[in-house]
Design an enzyme around this catalytic site. Structure first.
Site, PDB file in Angstrom:
ATOM      1  N   HIS A 306     -20.749 -23.512   1.170  1.00 18.24           N
ATOM      2  CA  HIS A 306     -20.708 -24.678   2.052  1.00 18.24           C
ATOM      3  C   HIS A 306     -20.654 -25.939   1.213  1.00 18.24           C
ATOM      4  O   HIS A 306     -21.053 -25.937   0.044  1.00 18.24           O
ATOM      5  CB  HIS A 306     -21.865 -24.705   3.057  1.00 18.24           C
ATOM      6  N   HIS A 349     -31.644 -27.588  -5.545  1.00 18.53           N
ATOM      7  CA  HIS A 349     -30.912 -28.656  -6.224  1.00 18.53           C
ATOM      8  C   HIS A 349     -31.862 -29.698  -6.799  1.00 18.53           C
ATOM      9  O   HIS A 349     -33.041 -29.768  -6.445  1.00 18.53           O
ATOM     10  CB  HIS A 349     -29.894 -29.313  -5.288  1.00 18.53           C
ATOM     11  N   GLU A 355     -33.924 -38.782  -1.860  1.00 16.71           N
ATOM     12  CA  GLU A 355     -33.675 -38.315  -0.500  1.00 16.71           C
ATOM     13  C   GLU A 355     -34.927 -38.444   0.355  1.00 16.71           C
ATOM     14  O   GLU A 355     -35.922 -37.761   0.113  1.00 16.71           O
ATOM     15  CB  GLU A 355     -33.248 -36.848  -0.520  1.00 16.71           C
ATOM     16  N   HIS A 379     -37.829 -36.412  -1.523  1.00 19.22           N
ATOM     17  CA  HIS A 379     -37.497 -35.739  -2.771  1.00 19.22           C
ATOM     18  C   HIS A 379     -36.826 -36.791  -3.634  1.00 19.22           C
ATOM     19  O   HIS A 379     -35.671 -37.140  -3.417  1.00 19.22           O
ATOM     20  CB  HIS A 379     -36.609 -34.528  -2.495  1.00 19.22           C
ATOM     21  N   HIS A 385     -35.877 -29.381  -5.511  1.00 21.95           N
ATOM     22  CA  HIS A 385     -36.367 -28.910  -4.223  1.00 21.95           C
ATOM     23  C   HIS A 385     -35.359 -27.934  -3.628  1.00 21.95           C
ATOM     24  O   HIS A 385     -34.292 -27.710  -4.192  1.00 21.95           O
ATOM     25  CB  HIS A 385     -36.639 -30.074  -3.275  1.00 21.95           C
TER      26      HIS A 385
HETATM   27 FE   FE2 Z   1     -32.071 -32.472  -1.165  1.00 20.47          FE
END
Ligand code: FE2
Length: 453
Positions: A306, A349, A355, A379, A385
Site C-alpha cells: 500500500h 516506520h 505526527e 510520534h 512506531h
Molecule cells: Fe506514523
C-alpha cells in the site's frame, strides 16, 4: 446540512437553497455575495461612494505581490470600517492557549505519547477559555510551524469576538456542534466535518449542541491548499466542489462588546460599542469554509502493498521546501482493504516528520485499543512506531480477503517541525504512562532458519 435559524437580528443573503443552503460551493473560488440587494459594487472595488453608506475595505490573506495563483484577498462592504472594531488594547491572559516557540526545560518531548480524551469540565468554557494547547512547533514570529489544541466548549461567546493574527485555524469537531458567526458569514460544523477560519477574520463561536470537544490545528505558515494529485488525475481525494463557503450575513447591533486579539502569542482585549460582524456584502477568494470529511474519496492499494499515508492527504500547507509540508492534514476513514499477500495496517516506520493523530470516532486499525475517540497520539520527529502486538498478529495471520474497515475516522496533523509538549499535555491531559508498552510484547521471531514465522 440545513442550517438552524440564524441569531436574532442577523441578515443573510438569499439565493442559495437545497444542499448549499447558506453556502457557496468550491475551494479557492472567487466568490461574491450580498445580504442586501445592490450592496455589492459591480465592475469596480472602490467606488467613490458605496451603496447603503457602506465602507469598502480590503482584507488581504497574502502579500500584495504574491503570485497571481496564490494571491488571496476579499473586498468587504461594511457598516463601519475595521478601525472602528478595535480601540485601546489591554493585555489579558489565556493561560492554556500556548504559542511556539514554547520549549520547556522540564518537559520531555522525545518519546511516543498517547492521551485519553480530555474530560468535559464542570466550569463554563468558551472557545477562548476552553482552548487547550497540546503541542507547538516552529515559531510564530517567523510564520512557520503550528500548534495543536483540544477545545472544550460549553458556553457561547456573547457580545464577545475574536481574531488571530497568528495563523489560520483548522477545526476538527469530535463531539457537539458549533456555529462560527464570522465577518463573512455563518458556518455550522459537527463531527466528521472540518472548518477553516482564516488568519485575521473576526468571529464569535456559539454552541449549537454541547458540550463540544474537538481538535484544532493552528497554522502559523502558508495557507492550507489542496495537494497536487499527480498521476491520480483530476478527481478523487478532496474535490473542490465539496468545500463550502458561507454567504454574506451581518448584524447591525449596538451593544457593548469585547474583541480579543491573538498576536504573536499574546492576547489582548479591546472594547467597542457594537458588533463587528457588519459586512453586508463581499467578494473575493480569502474566506472561511467547511468541508464534509465523508465526501473525501480515498484512493489506495488494489493489488499488493500500500502507498505511504500521504495518499490520504486532505489538505497541505507548504513550507519553504517544495514537497515538505509545514503541515499535512491526513484522513484515515472507512475504506476497503483488498491487497493480496500484504501486511495491510501501517507498517513500522521512523519518520522525519512529526505526527500528531486524533481519533474522531471508531477504531483505528493499527491501534485497536487505547487510541479512542477524543484521544490523541504523538510520534515525534524520528521516533519509531507502528502496529501494536494485537494489530500485528491479526494482520500477519489473517486469511486475506476483501475486508472493509468500518466505523473508523482518525486524522493526522503532520509537520516537518518537531512538536513540543506543553506543560498541560505533559502533566494534566491524561497522558497514558503505559503507551510505550504496547510494543513490549512484540517477540523476536528470528532464529536463523528460513521460512515464514
Ligand atoms: Fe506514523
Amino acid at each position: 446540512m440545513t442550517s438552524q435559524s440564524l441569531p436574532q437580528g442577523m441578515t443573510r443573503a438569499p439565493g442559495t437553497s437545497g444542499p448549499h443552503d447558506g453556502y457557496m460551493p468550491g475551494f479557492g473560488n472567487d466568490f461574491e455575495t450580498e445580504a442586501l440587494p445592490g450592496a455589492l459594487p459591480q465592475g469596480q472595488n472602490s467606488p467613490q461612494k458605496c451603496s447603503y453608506g457602506l465602507y469598502g475595505e480590503q482584507l488581504s490573506g497574502t502579500a500584495f505581490t504574491a503570485p497571481s495563483a496564490q494571491n488571496e484577498r476579499t473586498w468587504c462592504y461594511r457598516i463601519r470600517p475595521s478601525v472602528k472594531h478595535t480601540h485601546r488594547f489591554a493585555r489579558i491572559d489565556l493561560p492554556h492557549w500556548k504559542t511556539a516557540p514554547h520549549v520547556l526545560d522540564d518537559v520531555t518531548s522525545l518519546g511516543q505519547y498517547r492521551w485519553d480524551p480530555l474530560p468535559m469540565p464542570d466550569a463554563p468554557l468558551t472557545w477562548l477559555t476552553g482552548m487547550r494547547t497540546m503541542t507547538t512547533a516552529g515559531d510564530v514570529n517567523t510564520q512557520v510551524g503550528m500548534a495543536s489544541h483540544v477545545y472544550l466548549v460549553t458556553q457561547s461567546m456573547r457580545d464577545a469576538y475574536f481574531f488571530s493574527a497568528d495563523g489560520e485555524l483548522l477545526v476538527v469537531p469530535q463531539q457537539g456542534r458549533l456555529r462560527f458567526c464570522t465577518e463573512l458569514g455563518v458556518i455550522d460544523v459537527e463531527p466528521q466535518e472540518i472548518a477553516l477560519i482564516p488568519r485575521g477574520l473576526v468571529y464569535r463561536v456559539e454552541v449549537l449542541e454541547g458540550p463540544a470537544r474537538g481538535f484544532v490545528c493552528e497554522n502559523y505558515g502558508q495557507k492550507f491548499d489542496l495537494p497536487g494529485r499527480g498521476p491520480i488525475g483530476a478527481n478523487c481525494m478532496a474535490n473542490r466542489r465539496d468545500f463550502k463557503t458561507p454567504v454574506a450575513a451581518f448584524e447591525d447591533r449596538e451593544v457593548a462588546s469585547t474583541v480579543t486579539i491573538k498576536w504573536c502569542g499574546q492576547f489582548h482585549e479591546t472594547r467597542i460599542g457594537h458588533s463587528p460582524l457588519d459586512v453586508v456584502a463581499w467578494h473575493g477568494n480569502y474566506a472561511p469554509w467547511k468541508y464534509d470529511l465523508k465526501t473525501y474519496c480515498p484512493v489506495g492499494a488494489i493489488l499488493f502493498d500500500h502507498p505511504d499515508p500521504s495518499i490520504f492527504t486532505v489538505l497541505t500547507a507548504p513550507s519553504g521546501i517544495e514537497g515538505t509540508a509545514n503541515i499535512d492534514f491526513v484522513l484515515f476513514r472507512d475504506r476497503w482493504l483488498v491487497a493480496e499477500n500484504t501486511f495491510r495496517p501501517p507498517w513500522y516506520h521512523k519518520n522525519i516528520m512529526s505526527e500528531l493523530m486524533g481519533n474522531i470516532y471508531g477504531v483505528y486499525d493499527a491501534k485497536p485499543k487505547g487510541f479512542v475517540p477524543g484521544g490523541l497520539s504523538l510520534h515525534n520527529c524520528m521516533l519509531p512506531h507502528g502496529p501494536d502486538l494485537n494489530a500485528f498478529e491479526r494482520a500477519s495471520n489473517l486469511k486475506l480477503e476483501p475486508e472493509k474497515l468500518t466505523e473508523t475516522m482518525s486524522f493526522m496533523f503532520e509537520t516537518r517541525f518537531p512538536q513540543h509538549l506543553t506543560g498541560f499535555a505533559a502533566t494534566k491531559a491524561g497522558l497514558q504512562d503505559d503507551y510505550i508498552d504496547c510494543w513490549a510484547s512484540l517477540d523476536k521471531k528470528f532464529d536463523g532458519t528460513p521460512g515464514m514465522k
